[in-house]
Design a protein around this motif. Structure first.
Motif, PDB file in Angstrom:
ATOM      1  N   ARG B  54       0.742  -1.127  -0.052  1.00 21.06           N
ATOM      2  CA  ARG B  54      -0.088   0.192   0.095  1.00 21.06           C
ATOM      3  C   ARG B  54       0.828   1.425   0.141  1.00 21.06           C
ATOM      4  N   LEU B 107      -9.862   5.129  15.914  1.00 22.74           N
ATOM      5  CA  LEU B 107      -9.658   5.308  14.266  1.00 22.74           C
ATOM      6  C   LEU B 107     -10.386   6.238  13.690  1.00 22.74           C
ATOM      7  N   ALA B 108     -11.539   6.408  14.183  1.00 18.01           N
ATOM      8  CA  ALA B 108     -12.527   7.468  13.764  1.00 18.01           C
ATOM      9  C   ALA B 108     -12.021   8.873  13.920  1.00 18.01           C
ATOM     10  N   SER B 122      -4.960  15.855   0.732  1.00 23.35           N
ATOM     11  CA  SER B 122      -5.856  14.527   0.037  1.00 23.35           C
ATOM     12  C   SER B 122      -7.104  15.025  -1.110  1.00 23.35           C
ATOM     13  N   PRO B 124      -7.745  17.349  -4.360  1.00 22.86           N
ATOM     14  CA  PRO B 124      -7.205  18.186  -5.597  1.00 22.86           C
ATOM     15  C   PRO B 124      -7.802  19.643  -5.417  1.00 22.86           C
ATOM     16  N   GLU B 126      -9.198  21.759  -7.401  1.00 18.59           N
ATOM     17  CA  GLU B 126     -10.435  22.097  -8.112  1.00 18.59           C
ATOM     18  C   GLU B 126     -11.538  21.235  -7.698  1.00 18.59           C
ATOM     19  N   GLU B 127     -11.340  20.501  -6.586  1.00 18.60           N
ATOM     20  CA  GLU B 127     -12.383  19.637  -5.892  1.00 18.60           C
ATOM     21  C   GLU B 127     -12.664  20.200  -4.508  1.00 18.60           C
ATOM     22  N   HIS B 129     -13.987  22.536  -1.206  1.00 17.91           N
ATOM     23  CA  HIS B 129     -15.184  23.563  -1.187  1.00 17.91           C
ATOM     24  C   HIS B 129     -14.999  23.693   0.291  1.00 17.91           C
ATOM     25  N   PHE B 131     -17.624  24.463   2.100  1.00 18.00           N
ATOM     26  CA  PHE B 131     -18.635  23.837   2.585  1.00 18.00           C
ATOM     27  C   PHE B 131     -18.004  22.687   3.266  1.00 18.00           C
ATOM     28  N   ALA B 132     -17.310  21.794   2.420  1.00 15.67           N
ATOM     29  CA  ALA B 132     -16.553  20.678   2.996  1.00 15.67           C
ATOM     30  C   ALA B 132     -15.534  20.809   4.163  1.00 15.67           C
ATOM     31  N   ARG B 135     -17.797  21.392   7.102  1.00 16.71           N
ATOM     32  CA  ARG B 135     -18.390  20.387   7.465  1.00 16.71           C
ATOM     33  C   ARG B 135     -17.423  19.331   8.157  1.00 16.71           C
ATOM     34  N   GLU B 143     -16.434  15.204  17.169  1.00 13.43           N
ATOM     35  CA  GLU B 143     -15.740  14.132  17.559  1.00 13.43           C
ATOM     36  C   GLU B 143     -14.979  14.112  19.174  1.00 13.43           C
TER      37      GLU B 143
END
Lengths: 224, 225
Positions: B54, B107-108, B122, B124, B126-127, B129, B131-132, B135, B143
């Motif tokens: 991996r 792990l969470a 993690s 890119p 252009e992706e 946001h 909002f993300a 969130r 948590e």
């Protein structure tokens, strides 16, 4: 004993299924259980939140002990009921190590599967990207190939070698999930052989998700 | 024993740290180890891929046995070396319940920390946001509050599952990371107490990330959580 245990579960959820397989393998049938429905939001109900403040299934109690993490429950049950039912932790060092390794690889396996199958559920509409969908599919494909490779290299028919172990209890439900969502049987012969062999194991047959018997699967993963 | 063991590791990585703490606790010092650099991409080198296909760290070997999942390595070491060093799994299954629960929940916590701290690595450009990002921060805050609650009665010798256990081995490194990245001590007093009680534990002090020692000033990504 089983009567002191309670499991709140949802059909098809690999974490719930793992616990049910473990309970069967350890001859702990007769536990209290209640099937809840994700679609109705029942995993966020007060009944669940009282046991699992994360509002997730499974939610499991043994006496006054609460464990909601499926792998945690499986290790706990094997420890407490070591002397009954199937031995789920191998004695042989190499097999034991491989069992632990495969158990903890299930998390990334499940994540990658979820990123493809549940992309639209996890990602709000304005944030979705074709590039992400493509990347997620490639990541899942690589992951599935890795598991196919593991089964090619490991002789004995089970994930850790020649004995059924916690690795199979914990990973089989995720593999079954792949086929439920349309994974090609021909493209992954070793995985398919493993899946078909284990689906007839009594503990797995007895706990097969009821909703899977009632409704057809989907084909989201047919191109993986 | 330890001489048959080798660890490829990266500084500051909670999974690597977990394994190193366990090796100390089980009195397995003297294992071969090599520090690799994530920034230089050394986790994807041939040397790592040969042990861990991996391309991730830690990559651990004991003779011919390979273990690359940190929890797997810690459980294996505790099982194999039960009778030496510190007992990391309580004897009775009932006492183990809290330990297994918090170990796995750890792990969470690590995932949610990573989703905030390493968002730009993690995702890119252009992706990405706003909002993300928001969130992810909200999920991490929820948590951390959960863990603050778990540690309500934290005191010396009374940690996540009573006496120091695998639950603490797995979770402490992530809590330490959270403070390294600016988590407010005032807003999370129980977590801060847990952190200050354990940071001087021998196994933890010895394996403290070297660059954290060299530059004690961390970052402040998490200061508003």
């Amino acid at each position: 004993m089983a009567k002191d245990m309670t499991l709140l579960w949802g059909s098809g959820s690999p974490p719930c299924w793992r616990i049910m397989i473990a309970l069967e393998e350890k001859n702990l049938q007769g536990y209290n259980q209640k099937q809840l429905y994700f679609e109705k939001g029942e995993h966020k109900s007060k009944e669940v939140m009282e046991i699992n403040p994360r509002g997730q299934l499974p939610a499991f109690k043994c006496g006054d002990k609460i464990i909601n993490e499926s792998c945690g429950v499986c290790f706990f049950l094997e420890s407490k009921y070591k002397s009954q039912g199937t031995k789920l932790i191998p004695d042989c060092d190499a097999e034991q190590a491989l069992m632990f390794q495969r158990v903890f690889e299930v998390n990334t396996f499940g994540d990658k599967m979820g990123n493809v199958i549940y992309y639209n559920w996890k990602v709000p509409e304005g944030e979705r990207h074709d590039s992400a969908i493509k990347r997620n599919k490639e990541a899942l494909t690589a992951e599935v190939k890795l598991w196919e490779g593991y089964l090619q290299k490991t002789s004995g028919g089970f994930l850790a070698g020649k004995n059924f172990s916690l690795a199979d209890v914990i990973v089989f439900p995720a593999i079954a999930y792949l086929y439920r969502f349309g994974l090609s049987e021909e493209r992954y012969p070793k995985l398919t052989e493993y899946y078909k062999n284990l689906m007839n194991r009594p503990s797995i047959k007895a706990t097969w998700p009821p909703t899977w018997k009632e409704t057809p699967g989907q084909d989201i993963l047919k191109d993986i | 024993m330890a001489k048959l063991m080798s660890l490829l590791w990266g500084a500051g990585s909670p999974p690597c740290w977990r394994v190193m703490i366990t090796l100390e606790e089980k009195k397995l010092q003297g294992y071969k180890r090599k520090l690799l650099s994530f920034e230089k991409g050394e986790h994807k080198s041939q040397e790592v891929l040969e042990v861990n296909p991996r391309g991730q760290l830690p990559a651990f070997k004991h003779g011919d046995i390979i273990l690359n999942e940190s929890c797997a390595t810690c459980l294996y070491l505790e099982n194999q070396f039960k009778s030496q060093g510190i007992k990391l799994i309580p004897d009775s299954a009932d006492d183990q319940a809290a330990m297994y629960q918090h170990m796995m929940e750890g792990l969470a916590l690590t995932d949610k920390l990573n989703s905030v701290i390493y968002y730009d690595c993690s995702v890119p450009e252009e992706e990405r946001h706003d909002f993300a990002v928001k969130r992810n921060k909200e999920a991490l805050t929820a948590e951390l509050k959960l863990w603050e609650g778990y540690l309500e009665n934290v005191a010396a010798g009374s940690y996540l599952a009573g006496a120091f256990s695998l639950a603490d081995v797995i979770v402490f490194p992530s809590i330490a990371c959270a403070f390294r990245f600016g988590l407010s001590v005032g807003r999370y007093p129980k977590l801060a107490k847990y952190y200050s009680l354990l940071k001087n534990r021998a196994s933890i002090k010895t394996t403290w990330p070297p660059h954290w020692v060299a530059s004690p000033q961390g970052y402040d990504i998490l200061k508003d959580l």
